[in-house]
Design a protein around this motif. Sequence first.
Motif, short mmCIF file in Angstrom:
data_model
loop_
_atom_site.label_atom_id
_atom_site.label_comp_id
_atom_site.label_asym_id
_atom_site.label_seq_id
_atom_site.Cartn_x
_atom_site.Cartn_y
_atom_site.Cartn_z
N ILE A 126 10.86 3.59 42.75
CA ILE A 126 10.52 2.25 43.22
C ILE A 126 10.77 2.20 44.72
O ILE A 126 11.86 2.56 45.18
N ARG A 127 9.77 1.77 45.47
CA ARG A 127 9.92 1.50 46.89
C ARG A 127 9.71 0.00 47.06
O ARG A 127 8.67 -0.52 46.69
N ILE A 128 10.72 -0.68 47.58
CA ILE A 128 10.63 -2.13 47.69
C ILE A 128 11.08 -2.59 49.06
O ILE A 128 12.07 -2.10 49.60
N SER A 129 10.34 -3.52 49.63
CA SER A 129 10.66 -4.08 50.93
C SER A 129 10.48 -5.59 50.84
O SER A 129 9.45 -6.07 50.35
N ALA A 130 11.49 -6.33 51.30
CA ALA A 130 11.42 -7.80 51.22
C ALA A 130 12.50 -8.40 52.09
O ALA A 130 13.45 -7.73 52.50
N TRP A 131 12.37 -9.68 52.38
CA TRP A 131 13.42 -10.41 53.08
C TRP A 131 14.59 -10.60 52.14
O TRP A 131 14.43 -10.68 50.92
N SER A 132 15.79 -10.70 52.70
CA SER A 132 17.02 -10.64 51.91
C SER A 132 17.09 -11.69 50.81
O SER A 132 17.48 -11.40 49.68
N ASP A 133 16.69 -12.95 51.09
CA ASP A 133 16.80 -13.98 50.07
C ASP A 133 15.81 -13.77 48.94
O ASP A 133 16.09 -14.09 47.77
N ASP A 134 14.63 -13.21 49.24
CA ASP A 134 13.68 -12.86 48.19
C ASP A 134 14.16 -11.63 47.41
O ASP A 134 14.01 -11.55 46.19
N PHE A 135 14.76 -10.69 48.14
CA PHE A 135 15.23 -9.45 47.53
C PHE A 135 16.32 -9.72 46.49
O PHE A 135 16.42 -9.03 45.47
N LEU A 136 17.13 -10.75 46.72
CA LEU A 136 18.24 -11.08 45.81
C LEU A 136 17.76 -11.28 44.37
O LEU A 136 18.48 -10.98 43.43
N GLU A 137 16.57 -11.79 44.21
CA GLU A 137 16.06 -12.07 42.88
C GLU A 137 15.83 -10.79 42.06
O GLU A 137 15.82 -10.83 40.83
N TYR A 138 15.66 -9.67 42.76
CA TYR A 138 15.37 -8.42 42.06
C TYR A 138 16.56 -7.47 41.99
O TYR A 138 16.47 -6.41 41.35
N VAL A 139 17.67 -7.81 42.64
CA VAL A 139 18.80 -6.88 42.77
C VAL A 139 19.32 -6.43 41.41
O VAL A 139 19.50 -5.23 41.16
N SER A 140 19.58 -7.35 40.52
CA SER A 140 20.15 -7.01 39.22
C SER A 140 19.23 -6.06 38.45
O SER A 140 19.69 -5.06 37.88
N LEU A 141 17.94 -6.35 38.44
CA LEU A 141 16.97 -5.51 37.74
C LEU A 141 16.89 -4.13 38.38
O LEU A 141 16.83 -3.11 37.69
N LEU A 142 16.91 -4.09 39.72
CA LEU A 142 16.84 -2.81 40.42
C LEU A 142 18.08 -1.96 40.14
O LEU A 142 17.97 -0.74 39.95
N GLU A 143 19.23 -2.58 40.10
CA GLU A 143 20.46 -1.83 39.82
C GLU A 143 20.42 -1.25 38.40
O GLU A 143 20.89 -0.13 38.16
N THR A 144 19.87 -2.01 37.47
CA THR A 144 19.73 -1.51 36.10
C THR A 144 18.77 -0.32 36.05
O THR A 144 19.06 0.70 35.38
N LYS A 145 17.64 -0.41 36.75
CA LYS A 145 16.68 0.69 36.76
C LYS A 145 17.27 1.94 37.40
O LYS A 145 17.01 3.06 36.96
N GLU A 146 18.10 1.75 38.44
CA GLU A 146 18.72 2.92 39.07
C GLU A 146 19.68 3.60 38.10
O GLU A 146 19.76 4.84 38.05
N LYS A 147 20.41 2.83 37.30
CA LYS A 147 21.29 3.41 36.29
C LYS A 147 20.51 4.19 35.24
O LYS A 147 21.03 5.13 34.63
N GLU A 148 19.26 3.79 35.02
CA GLU A 148 18.40 4.49 34.06
C GLU A 148 17.81 5.77 34.63
O GLU A 148 17.11 6.50 33.93
N GLY A 149 18.07 6.03 35.91
CA GLY A 149 17.59 7.26 36.52
C GLY A 149 16.38 7.11 37.41
O GLY A 149 15.84 8.09 37.92
N VAL A 150 15.93 5.88 37.63
CA VAL A 150 14.78 5.63 38.51
C VAL A 150 15.25 5.71 39.97
O VAL A 150 16.26 5.09 40.33
N GLU A 151 14.54 6.47 40.77
CA GLU A 151 14.89 6.60 42.20
C GLU A 151 14.44 5.35 42.94
O GLU A 151 13.26 4.98 42.90
N ILE A 152 15.36 4.71 43.62
CA ILE A 152 15.06 3.45 44.30
C ILE A 152 15.41 3.55 45.78
O ILE A 152 16.50 4.01 46.14
N GLU A 153 14.47 3.10 46.60
CA GLU A 153 14.71 3.01 48.05
C GLU A 153 14.24 1.63 48.49
O GLU A 153 13.14 1.20 48.14
N ALA A 154 15.10 0.94 49.22
CA ALA A 154 14.78 -0.44 49.60
C ALA A 154 14.91 -0.64 51.10
O ALA A 154 15.77 -0.04 51.75
#
Length: 252
Positions: A126-154
Amino acid sequence: MLQTFGFSLYESKVYEALASSGEPLDAAMVVKQSGVPKAKIYEVLNRLVEKGMVLDTISEKKKRYTALPLDSLVEKLTRQFQTDVKKLTSSLSHKTVRDDRVWSLKVDESIRAECKQLIQRATRSIRISAWSDDFLEYVSLLETKEKEGVEIEALVIGQINTKLSCVHSFIPVQEHQGLERYQLIVVDQDEMIFAGEEDTGWHAIKTRGQPFVKFFADSFYHDVALTKITQKYVDQLFDDEEIRKMIIRLRY
């Protein structure tokens, strides 16, 4: 019934004759008990041997045949059916038409919901770019995906607090205050969504078209590289007015 599994009428008759016989039969006896023409009997017997339906042996200088036991036949046909179903499923899935169209989406809530679904579908990156307040809405989901082994760069515009292992933060300078808000998500290098804020609200495009996916993925890395460079050499770069203006133009 055997014909429903793809066996010919002659093959079915020969197998039935052998299965109902109490002893192995030679070709002449198979002809007599099955009613299959003599001219076809060896061709049919050979096909059944090749298919594993009939066993053959040499006894008293004669080739004799016997049927695969019924229990073994049922197991063989069951396994073959299951294998054929898997092949069919695989074949059909590979022939599914890829949707490379560019879809347009409006309304902030709809765009955010689609962004979450896109993140949820990620299996590799997952490559994701956003302003910080918008990004907050996805943080929990992104952290879960990273634990599942998905490579994430933000890349986050502004400060953010997260457990994600690879987050680049860009703090706009005064000249950047007129920047329009946006969100970019590229998943598995295969699908992307880009949303921008306009006068009438948010407007997004979503596609699996590879030219668009590659372009926006390259744009993401361009912004990450520019962020790292400006952070490391901020004094040298921004002290030079010409370079400063150039960087301001490059950034978003």
